[in-house]
Design an enzyme around this catalytic site. Structure first.
Site, PDB file in Angstrom:
ATOM      1  N   GLU A 183       0.842  -1.206   0.000  1.00 53.30           N
ATOM      2  CA  GLU A 183       0.000   0.000   0.000  1.00 53.30           C
ATOM      3  C   GLU A 183       0.872   1.249   0.000  1.00 53.30           C
ATOM      4  O   GLU A 183       0.623   2.203  -0.741  1.00 53.30           O
ATOM      5  CB  GLU A 183      -0.898   0.022   1.248  1.00 53.30           C
ATOM      6  N   GLY A 234      -3.249  35.173 -23.904  1.00 54.18           N
ATOM      7  CA  GLY A 234      -2.976  34.434 -25.133  1.00 54.18           C
ATOM      8  C   GLY A 234      -4.101  34.587 -26.127  1.00 54.18           C
ATOM      9  O   GLY A 234      -5.087  35.305 -25.898  1.00 54.18           O
ATOM     10  N   GLY A 246      -9.386  31.200 -27.663  1.00 53.90           N
ATOM     11  CA  GLY A 246      -9.509  29.772 -27.906  1.00 53.90           C
ATOM     12  C   GLY A 246      -8.249  28.980 -27.629  1.00 53.90           C
ATOM     13  O   GLY A 246      -8.158  27.810 -27.988  1.00 53.90           O
ATOM     14  N   GLY A 304      -7.058  28.155 -24.652  1.00 59.05           N
ATOM     15  CA  GLY A 304      -7.173  27.285 -23.487  1.00 59.05           C
ATOM     16  C   GLY A 304      -6.877  27.950 -22.164  1.00 59.05           C
ATOM     17  O   GLY A 304      -6.575  27.277 -21.175  1.00 59.05           O
ATOM     18  N   LYS A 305      -6.991  29.280 -22.099  1.00 55.96           N
ATOM     19  CA  LYS A 305      -6.682  30.003 -20.862  1.00 55.96           C
ATOM     20  C   LYS A 305      -7.610  29.579 -19.726  1.00 55.96           C
ATOM     21  O   LYS A 305      -7.175  29.316 -18.599  1.00 55.96           O
ATOM     22  CB  LYS A 305      -6.801  31.518 -21.103  1.00 55.96           C
ATOM     23  N   THR A 306      -8.898  29.499 -20.002  1.00 54.94           N
ATOM     24  CA  THR A 306      -9.869  29.125 -18.965  1.00 54.94           C
ATOM     25  C   THR A 306      -9.660  27.686 -18.512  1.00 54.94           C
ATOM     26  O   THR A 306      -9.700  27.371 -17.315  1.00 54.94           O
ATOM     27  CB  THR A 306     -11.303  29.306 -19.495  1.00 54.94           C
TER      28      THR A 306
END
Length: 1256
Positions: free
Chosen positions: A93, A223, A226, A228-230
């Site tokens: 484990e 940037g 579209g 991809g910042k969010t």
């Protein structure tokens, strides 16, 4: 105690849905019905979803269900109790939990009534348990080694220690507070289903956030639309929110801030999320700002504001941004980089620009959406390639198109691709257009002008061209801040293809609405509007670029508003009009000898007529180009005279006349153009009359070579005499044929680039410092120069040296330490010694060790340590300052020390979890066709990287086509931008492929004969003896690596001998200083070696190993015959003992070379015994009972004889004397060894006598 995660995080941390908040690892018989049960109950009572294996059946191996439970938990709590290590289940484990820790899981140890040091050092109950495991798993020692390592690692993690010093209930409450805080503050926001390429970006952002520091940081993630910042912000939030006392993620701030009610809702969400369900009862935006500041100023918070486009939106939520508690982090996503620049004084402001996905990432993301798999289906591969080429790395576009194509057939895909290229997708257009909508009217016009006419132009040229009623510089900077345009390294305006397509679509839609054209672009058929009689007065710009030459009649006379005209492949033999308002006239191969007589170029800024039939006739001389700044007449064969530009275009900045082969006369006044910055006259072979007086105070770049007729005349001397006045010059290319005195070049103290053609000698300094303090590039071409001066002194900042066809050059002096590129190809007389020295110097600059050998899977953990032991830089990241270096030299042989070599144009190797720096060497064969004259064209050699489905060009270099055979060496550092973003597994197969791009196959054929790579890899050693070492030896990785290198014969004996001091004899062993230095001598024959081997614990006579080579020596070390083994000594023990001895001898030799000091044989033998014991313990082997028995074997038996053995060897300074006591079984112990000749022999013998008495 703060919760902690590892910095490296895999994408599984975000995509996996965690089923449990906490996994409990414990020893059942110790704590199941007590502490663990109480902890589990209290956690569950407080809403924490725990996993406790009450019902799972126990067995020898950990179950798949339990492994899945560990992987599906956010936090693992390890409860170390006294019998924890006795359970193999618990130990398995633990190993799994620590693996998950590397993937971002939080791990918290609880030391319940045990001391953490007992866990760390495996003492008491923990040590006893592991001894039993070793006996049970004697055939699987690796398993026990992993358990030991896991216990040690876990003991170093910050946790809780309970030792009956306070109540157990209060102790559990402390744990609960941490867990509840982490749980309640780790509310996950929704993240996209497919996350590709996010790991490397998150790692870079984590470095900027530096959560461990106690300052306040504000990070701006900016940037392209579209990009991809969010998505990245959401992933960051999910990863680190638990580290803060409060956190909030506010989405769509721009949209929600359009109304007062929306701002109030954002304020309420911020307040309530951080303070947990407390109502914000105060009304009014300003009052709420004050309340938020007052209530939150003492809490360490994480706040993310997503999609902000105005500073006011931030101030409505955070006020002045100067009130945050220590350790707080504020992240803002925006399309406008400079939006928050005014807040720089209030907090630490950092910026992170999100870059496009690379080709490999784009392919994976697109296929996940379009095909529900990571790789394309075979029939779809080419179309997938075209779609990702269209998307140019924008995740939004890849997702939208991929989803649109899902479950569609091949024909549908082809049709869709054609449509996307012609008509932008409305969903994509809507997102990209948001940034455009935020511009004012002037900025919109400038954006559309750049999209339609100026993409790829130099920034300064565009600013000058657009400057009519106002200065456009500020507006262009605004477009850059909003990521609508970018500036390249060479200062050109660039734009993402889809951003440009959006601009073109906006221009088209505006024309449809107004029924009038403002910007007209045509790349196939000539638009009918050019021949219409109405609607032409609104046209602002035209780009007419046809695929093939075609005759057209252009009706340009009525286009009163036309500013920008670009034409390609249009033949218009009867052009009568050009609009007087033109600012850009770009017409390659202009078909007429003169501009229309009616044209008055009062506003023209750019005149580009490359390859045209223009003659610069009397009409041109009568024109007054008062605003003209850029003039390009390259390849214009009809130009014979360059008239007086000081009258025609007094503000000219850039003048290009490349290969105007019939240019004879340049007006004298052109030597006085005050604003001229760039002048190119290369290959103007017939110039006879040239300005004798150059007073071009603004000139920065001047290229004046291969002007054959002029160099035969006295005018060249006049030109050279006035060169010294060009004090602003940064770049100079000039022919010095028949020139004896060029000393005034040294007056050009601002030169960064100097290229000398056809020179006999390097310019001599007369009355000057004789230095170019800022020169970075120095080139020689077609020169008879025989020697070069002390370049390191003359050019202390030189980075590139280019030498081509310098037939008589035999020697290149030592170069400055900042050198990066050396290219000496074509015909020259460089000898082999010079070539080796250049290789050596560049290797020194890089810090490139020659003694790299192929390794083995675990080598990644020992490279750096071993490298430092040898006094070299780390092999994964050499000591280079720059990310790349290059060298090209005559020849076809790749240096032997490159540890990978192959025939042909590709080579493969394997790397571990970190991509190392590496060097590539390519041998190029150039075969020129018979009876074909030499030309100045170039070919290009590119190096491509293939790894884990990723394909990218690493580098490309252009070489003259008239070169001879040569080798090209190129070094790539781990700091190279491309290598930073590659995601690696435990083992990664790499292929490097070299490709030639040659557009002049009729002149020469170029092939790649061989290629090599020098890299710290994990490939199996290319040597049977070394391979045997790695397979059969079992000991510390650094020692294994050392032994494998000895076997592979890659230790740097020659290199280090060359670097020893002048007082040392480079041919002799630095220890004994008698015999010739070699690896075999060092380990077997050296008097120091004999003394140390015999003086060690076992009194081993090294002469018993009969070896004629290092390979034979190591074969007997790894697989020793019985006669080498004393009683009770196993093969593994002997091998370990021998390799420790060899390593000590190697270190002693290095020390003697570097510091000229030598340790005594006594000291070496002591180190041998000490380090052997240490390495034996590090293997986890507990042999206390056997050691005690062995100690008794060394003492005198009461009724047996004792044998005294003496042995000796000597060198110039020492008598290596050893006295060993042995019993009848042959076991013995060394008493004294190593007597200096300068010592008193009586004292030495006296000490021996006293040591012997101690045994009885």
């Amino acid at each position: 105690m703060a919760l902690s995660t590892t910095r490296g995080t895999s994408s599984s941390s975000f995509t996996q849905r965690c089923r449990y908040d906490v996994f409990l690892s414990f020893r059942g018989k110790d704590t199941r019905n007590g502490f663990t049960s109480h902890l589990n109950g209290i956690l569950r009572h407080n809403g924490i979803n725990t996993f406790m294996d009450d019902e799972l059946a126990r067995g020898e191996k950990i179950s798949a269900e339990l492994l899945e439970a560990i992987e599906s938990s956010k936090i693992s709590i390890i409860i170390f109790s006294k019998n924890y290590a006795s359970s193999t289940w618990c130990l398995d484990e633990l190993v799994k939990i620590l693996e998950c820790k590397n993937d971002g899981q939080v791990v918290l140890p609880v030391f319940y009534k045990v001391d953490p040091s007992d866990v760390r050092n495996q003492q008491k109950k923990f040590g006893e348990a592991l001894v039993k495991h070793e006996k049970k798993f004697k055939d699987n020692k690796e398993k026990v080694r992993r358990w030991r390592a896991a216990l040690n690692e876990a003991s170093h993690i910050s946790g809780w220690h309970y030792n009956n010093d306070h109540t157990e209930f209060r102790f559990i409450e402390e744990i609960l507070e941490e867990i509840v805080s982490a749980k309640l503050n780790r509310t996950q926001v929704f993240v996209s289903e497919y996350l590709v390429g996010i790991d490397s970006r998150i790692e870079e952002i984590s470095f900027l956030l530096d959560i461990e520091s106690n300052d306040v940081r504000m990070l701006v993630i900016h940037g392209l639309p579209g990009i991809g910042k969010t998505t990245i912000a959401k992933a960051i939030f999910d990863l680190i929110a638990y580290r803060f006392e409060g956190s909030s993620f506010l989405e769509d701030v721009r949209e929600n801030s359009k109304t007062n009610d929306g701002v109030l809702q954002l304020q309420k969400a911020l307040y309530c999320e951080i303070l947990r369900a407390r109502e914000l009862t105060v009304h009014g935006i300003s009052k709420r700002i004050n309340v938020i500041m007052e209530k939150l100023r003492y809490k360490k918070i994480l706040l993310i504001l997503d999609d902000v486009d105005k500073l006011e939106q931030v101030k409505n939520l955070l006020g002045k941004c100067n009130w945050f508690a220590s350790g707080s982090r504020i992240i803002i996503t925006t399309r406008d980089k400079k939006l928050l620049s005014s807040l720089q004084e209030d907090c630490h402001l950092f910026y992170y620009e999100v870059k496009e996905l690379d080709e490999c990432e784009s392919r994976k993301l697109f296929c996940q959406h379009a095909l529900k798999r990571n790789k394309p289906i075979e029939d779809y591969s080419e179309l997938v390639h075209q779609f990702i080429g269209y998307a140019k790395g924008l995740p939004l576009v890849l997702k939208i198109i991929g989803a649109d194509l899902y479950d569609k057939n091949l024909q549908c895909w082809k049709s869709a691709l054609d449509k996307y290229k012609r008509i932008p997708n409305s969903n994509i257009q809507e997102v990209l257009k948001i940034s455009y909508d935020g511009l004012d009217q002037n900025q919109r016009d400038i954006f559309l002008d750049i999209a339609c006419f100026f993409k790829g132009f130099y920034k300064n040229l565009v600013v000058d061209t657009l400057q009519s009623s106002h200065d456009p510089y500020y507006d262009i900077e605004k477009l850059i801040d909003k990521s609508l345009i970018v500036i390249s390294k060479d200062d050109k305006l660039l734009m993402h293809d889809l951003i440009q397509q959006m601009g073109l679509e906006i221009a088209r839609q505006e024309s449809e609405v107004s029924k009038k054209y403002r910007r007209l672009l045509c790349y196939e058929d000539a638009p009918e509007v050019l021949n219409e009689d109405s609607g032409l007065d609104e046209i602002r710009g035209i780009t007419l670029s046809l695929p093939h030459p075609r005759k057209l009649q252009l009706n340009l006379g009525k286009m009163k508003s036309l500013k920008y005209l670009t034409i390609r492949n249009v033949i218009c033999e009867d052009l009568k009009y050009l609009p007087n308002g033109l600012r850009l006239l770009d017409w390659n191969e202009f078909p007429l000898s003169s501009l229309p007589s009616t044209y008055e170029p009062t506003k023209l800024v750019v005149l580009n007529m490359q390859g045209s039939y223009i003659e610069l006739d009397e009409h041109f001389e009568r024109c007054r180009f008062d605003t003209l700044k850029y003039m390009n007449f390259n390849y214009c064969k009809n130009i014979t005279k360059l008239p007086d530009l000081s009258v025609i275009s007094p503000h000219i900045k850039k003048l290009e006349l490349f290969e105007c082969k019939n240019l004879v006369e340049v007006h004298q006044s052109n030597g006085l153009l005050e604003e001229l910055e760039y002048w190119d006259l290369v290959e103007c072979q017939n110039i006879r009359n040239f300005p004798r007086n150059l007073r071009l105070k603004s000139l920065k770049r001047f290229y004046f070579n291969w002007c054959g007729s002029l160099v035969q005349r006295t005018e060249i001397l006049a030109v050279l005499s006035s060169l010294g006045y060009l004090i602003s010059l940064h770049s100079l290319g000039i022919s010095l044929k028949n020139v004896k005195d060029s000393s005034n070049i040294y007056n050009l103290q601002n030169l960064r680039e100097l290229i000398l053609y056809e020179c006999e000698n390097f310019p001599k300094a007369r009355g000057t410092s004789g230095r170019f303090p800022k020169l970075q590039y120095l080139g020689f071409r077609d020169s008879n120069i025989t020697t070069l001066p002390n370049i390191a002194h003359r050019c202390p900042k030189l980075e590139t040296l280019w030498i081509h066809h310098c037939r008589n050059l035999r020697e290149i002096p030592r170069l400055p330490p900042c050198i990066r590129y050396v290219y000496a190809i074509g015909r020259n007389s460089l000898n082999s010694r010079c070539r080796r020295r250049l290789f050596s110097q560049l290797g020194d600059v890089i810090g490139l060790p020659r003694n790299l050998a192929c390794g083995y899977p675990n080598m990644r953990s020992s490279h750096q340590e071993f490298g430092s032991e040898l006094g070299s830089s780390s092999e994964l990241d050499f000591a280079s300052k720059w990310s790349s270096y290059g060298l090209a030299l005559p020849g076809t042989t790749i240096p032997k020390w490159f540890n990978h070599q192959s025939h042909g144009s590709s080579i493969s190797f394997s790397v571990g979890q970190k991509f190392p720096s590496f060097a590539v060497c390519v041998a190029l064969n150039i075969k020129r066709k018979d009876n074909v004259p030499l030309v100045s064209q170039v070919f290009r050699c590119s190096i491509y990287l293939f790894i884990n489905g990723f394909e990218e060009r690493l580098t490309r270099c252009a070489f003259p086509l008239d070169s001879l055979n040569f080798i090209w060496f190129h070094y790539i550092s781990v700091r190279h931008n491309l290598l930073k973003h590659i995601i690696l597994g435990d083992r990664n197969d790499v292929t490097l492929r070299c490709e030639i791009s040659n557009n002049y196959r009729g002149i020469a054929e170029i092939t790649i004969r061989r290629c090599g790579v020098h890299v710290a890899c994990i490939c199996p050693p290319r040597n049977s003896t070394a391979d045997k070492v790695l397979k059969e030896a079992s000991f510390d990785e650094r020692l294994k690596l050392f032994l494998s290198r000895v076997a592979a014969e890659v230790l740097p004996f020659e290199q280090e001998v060359a670097e020893c001091s002048e007082t040392q004899n480079a041919n002799y062993c630095p220890l004994c200083e008698i015999a010739e230095d070699s690896a075999l001598h060092l380990f077997q024959c050296c008097s120091y070696a004999k003394g140390m081997w015999y003086g060690g614990r076992w009194g081993f006579r090294i002469e018993m190993i009969q070896a004629k080579s290092v390979k034979e020596f190591i074969e007997q070390i790894v697989d020793p015959p019985k006669e080498l083994l004393a009683e009770r000594v196993t093969k593994d023990e002997f091998t370990l003992y021998a390799i420790v001895a060899m390593k000590i001898l190697w270190d002693a030799r290095v020390k003697a070379l570097v510091s000229e000091t030598k340790e005594s044989i006594n000291q070496l033998a002591h180190r041998l015994n000490t380090q052997y014991d240490s390495n034996l313990r590090s293997l986890g082997t507990t042999r206390r009972t056997e050691e005690q028995k062995r100690e008794r074997a060394w003492t005198k038996p009461p009724d047996q004889l004792v044998k005294l053995n003496f042995d000796a060897s000597c060198d110039q300074n020492n008598v290596d004397l050893a006295v060993v006591v042995r019993n009848q079984e042959g076991n013995g112990r060394a008493i004294r060894r190593g007597i200096r000749l300068c010592s008193k022999m009586g004292n030495a013998i006296g000490k021996l006598r006293r040591d012997l008495k101690k045994l009885w």
